[in-house]
Scaffold this motif. Structure first.
Motif, PDB file in Angstrom:
ATOM      1  N   UNK A   1       0.830  -1.205   0.000  1.00  0.00           N
ATOM      2  CA  UNK A   1       0.000   0.000   0.000  1.00  0.00           C
ATOM      3  C   UNK A   1       0.864   1.254   0.000  1.00  0.00           C
ATOM      4  N   UNK A   2       2.049   1.181   0.610  1.00  0.00           N
ATOM      5  CA  UNK A   2       2.957   2.322   0.542  1.00  0.00           C
ATOM      6  C   UNK A   2       3.386   2.571  -0.902  1.00  0.00           C
ATOM      7  N   UNK A   3       3.689   1.521  -1.624  1.00  0.00           N
ATOM      8  CA  UNK A   3       4.068   1.661  -3.030  1.00  0.00           C
ATOM      9  C   UNK A   3       2.913   2.218  -3.844  1.00  0.00           C
ATOM     10  N   UNK A   4       1.680   1.716  -3.583  1.00  0.00           N
ATOM     11  CA  UNK A   4       0.512   2.228  -4.303  1.00  0.00           C
ATOM     12  C   UNK A   4       0.300   3.710  -4.024  1.00  0.00           C
ATOM     13  N   UNK A   5       0.530   4.116  -2.776  1.00  0.00           N
ATOM     14  CA  UNK A   5       0.373   5.526  -2.421  1.00  0.00           C
ATOM     15  C   UNK A   5       1.402   6.383  -3.131  1.00  0.00           C
TER      16      UNK A   5
ATOM     17  N   UNK B   1       2.906   5.724  -5.989  1.00  0.00           N
ATOM     18  CA  UNK B   1       2.541   5.780  -7.403  1.00  0.00           C
ATOM     19  C   UNK B   1       1.395   6.750  -7.643  1.00  0.00           C
ATOM     20  N   UNK B   2       0.390   6.732  -6.750  1.00  0.00           N
ATOM     21  CA  UNK B   2      -0.760   7.610  -6.896  1.00  0.00           C
ATOM     22  C   UNK B   2      -0.346   9.074  -6.764  1.00  0.00           C
ATOM     23  N   UNK B   3       0.462   9.383  -5.767  1.00  0.00           N
ATOM     24  CA  UNK B   3       0.879  10.769  -5.557  1.00  0.00           C
ATOM     25  C   UNK B   3       1.767  11.254  -6.701  1.00  0.00           C
ATOM     26  N   UNK B   4       2.650  10.385  -7.181  1.00  0.00           N
ATOM     27  CA  UNK B   4       3.481  10.768  -8.328  1.00  0.00           C
ATOM     28  C   UNK B   4       2.626  11.047  -9.568  1.00  0.00           C
ATOM     29  N   UNK B   5       1.585  10.246  -9.731  1.00  0.00           N
ATOM     30  CA  UNK B   5       0.674  10.442 -10.865  1.00  0.00           C
ATOM     31  C   UNK B   5       0.011  11.810 -10.792  1.00  0.00           C
ATOM     32  N   UNK B   6      -0.392  12.223  -9.589  1.00  0.00           N
ATOM     33  CA  UNK B   6      -1.064  13.514  -9.455  1.00  0.00           C
ATOM     34  C   UNK B   6      -0.093  14.674  -9.556  1.00  0.00           C
ATOM     35  N   UNK B   7       1.156  14.462  -9.170  1.00  0.00           N
ATOM     36  CA  UNK B   7       2.166  15.501  -9.402  1.00  0.00           C
ATOM     37  C   UNK B   7       2.323  15.743 -10.899  1.00  0.00           C
ATOM     38  N   UNK B   8       2.357  14.671 -11.679  1.00  0.00           N
ATOM     39  CA  UNK B   8       2.448  14.809 -13.138  1.00  0.00           C
ATOM     40  C   UNK B   8       1.219  15.515 -13.699  1.00  0.00           C
ATOM     41  N   UNK B   9       0.036  15.157 -13.173  1.00  0.00           N
ATOM     42  CA  UNK B   9      -1.189  15.790 -13.667  1.00  0.00           C
ATOM     43  C   UNK B   9      -1.194  17.286 -13.382  1.00  0.00           C
TER      44      UNK B   9
ATOM     45  N   UNK C   1      -7.701   8.417  -2.864  1.00  0.00           N
ATOM     46  CA  UNK C   1      -7.156   8.023  -1.559  1.00  0.00           C
ATOM     47  C   UNK C   1      -8.187   7.250  -0.756  1.00  0.00           C
ATOM     48  N   UNK C   2      -9.455   7.676  -0.861  1.00  0.00           N
ATOM     49  CA  UNK C   2     -10.504   6.950  -0.165  1.00  0.00           C
ATOM     50  C   UNK C   2     -10.618   5.517  -0.653  1.00  0.00           C
ATOM     51  N   UNK C   3     -10.482   5.332  -1.960  1.00  0.00           N
ATOM     52  CA  UNK C   3     -10.524   3.979  -2.500  1.00  0.00           C
ATOM     53  C   UNK C   3      -9.353   3.148  -2.036  1.00  0.00           C
ATOM     54  N   UNK C   4      -8.175   3.794  -1.915  1.00  0.00           N
ATOM     55  CA  UNK C   4      -6.992   3.081  -1.432  1.00  0.00           C
ATOM     56  C   UNK C   4      -7.153   2.676   0.024  1.00  0.00           C
ATOM     57  N   UNK C   5      -7.704   3.589   0.840  1.00  0.00           N
ATOM     58  CA  UNK C   5      -7.945   3.275   2.250  1.00  0.00           C
ATOM     59  C   UNK C   5      -8.962   2.155   2.385  1.00  0.00           C
TER      60      UNK C   5
END
Length: 253
Positions: free
Chosen positions: A48-52, A54-62, A82-86
């Motif tokens: 889940x740390x890796x998924x987080x 990846x998600x944050x990096x994706x939004x930085x790019x966006x 983030x809610x879906x990840x939680x």
């Protein structure tokens, strides 16, 4: 080779794999059955740390590549992700086997059998209402309706206070009244000193003492009020999740 044959025929063969110190390291890193659950949790947490990340990096790019998209819209989208990840981490929203549902129902019935039943969820602070509805059940929507100036706000605040006094963190989202106005109404309901007397007078010394004594009783209540007006349902969800991360599992009113 025979089962009892030594793994290494001589010292030179042992040195080729790193020597005795390497074997000691292997032995020290051995995963026992007893520690398996802890190792499994570690693997899950790293996933889940890796998924987080990846998600944050994706939004930085966006944010860099789609500057025309509003920041609030981006925040709402990220909050939903983030809610879906939680939810995936905690198992919330996953399909449950029917037998598990039956067991949950039987646990409730067992509590009633043992005299511990009555409330299915959070108490409202009103005994007769609790007897009728069994308290606030998790995951349910409850609506307080009535004509203007019929006491809806006072009623809702009373239930929020009752929940907080039981040690449950409570978040109140107020789209009309300010947090100060809500507090004044709560004090009026608790002390009997009218809203108008608190804001315009007359207010005597005895009334002031009642107000300050009530304030002292409520000093450590886990009750939080957000009075931003005109928020969307998505932003309300964002606020609730942010408050939950900071203050614990909230009861939303």
């Amino acid at each position: 080779s025979r089962k009892d044959a030594p793994l290494f025929q001589n010292d030179e063969a042992l040195k080729t794999v790193g020597g005795a110190s390497y074997l000691a390291e292997l032995q020290g890193n051995f995963v026992s059955i007893i520690g398996a659950p802890d190792y499994a949790r570690s693997v899950r947490d790293y996933y889940f740390r890796r998924e987080l990340i990846l998600l944050l990096n994706e939004y930085v790019d966006l944010l860099h590549n789609q500057p025309g998209k509003g920041p609030l819209e981006q925040m709402e989208s990220l909050e939903a992700e983030l809610g879906g990840l939680v939810a995936g981490r905690t198992g919330v929203g996953e399909p449950q086997p029917f037998l598990a549902s039956i067991d949950a129902s039987l646990r409730q019935s067992e509590a009633v059998l043992n005299g511990d039943g009555g409330l299915l969820g959070l108490g409202t602070g009103f005994g007769r209402l609790d007897n009728i509805m069994g308290g606030f059940e998790p995951g349910q929507l409850y609506i307080i309706a009535g004509r203007p100036s019929m006491g809806k706000t006072a009623f809702g605040l009373s239930m929020a206070l009752a929940a907080a006094q039981e040690g449950n963190p409570v978040l109140v989202l107020s789209l009309e009244m300010s947090h100060q106005q809500l507090a004044t109404r709560a004090l009026a309901n608790a002390t009997g000193i009218p809203f108008s007397a608190q804001t315009r007078g007359p207010l005597d010394r005895l009334g002031w003492t009642q107000l300050t004594d009530t304030r002292a009783q409520w000093a450590n209540l886990p009750l939080f009020i957000d009075d931003e007006a005109g928020i969307t349902p998505q932003k309300a969800l964002m606020k609730a999740r942010a408050a939950r991360r900071k203050h614990g599992n909230l009861k939303h009113l």
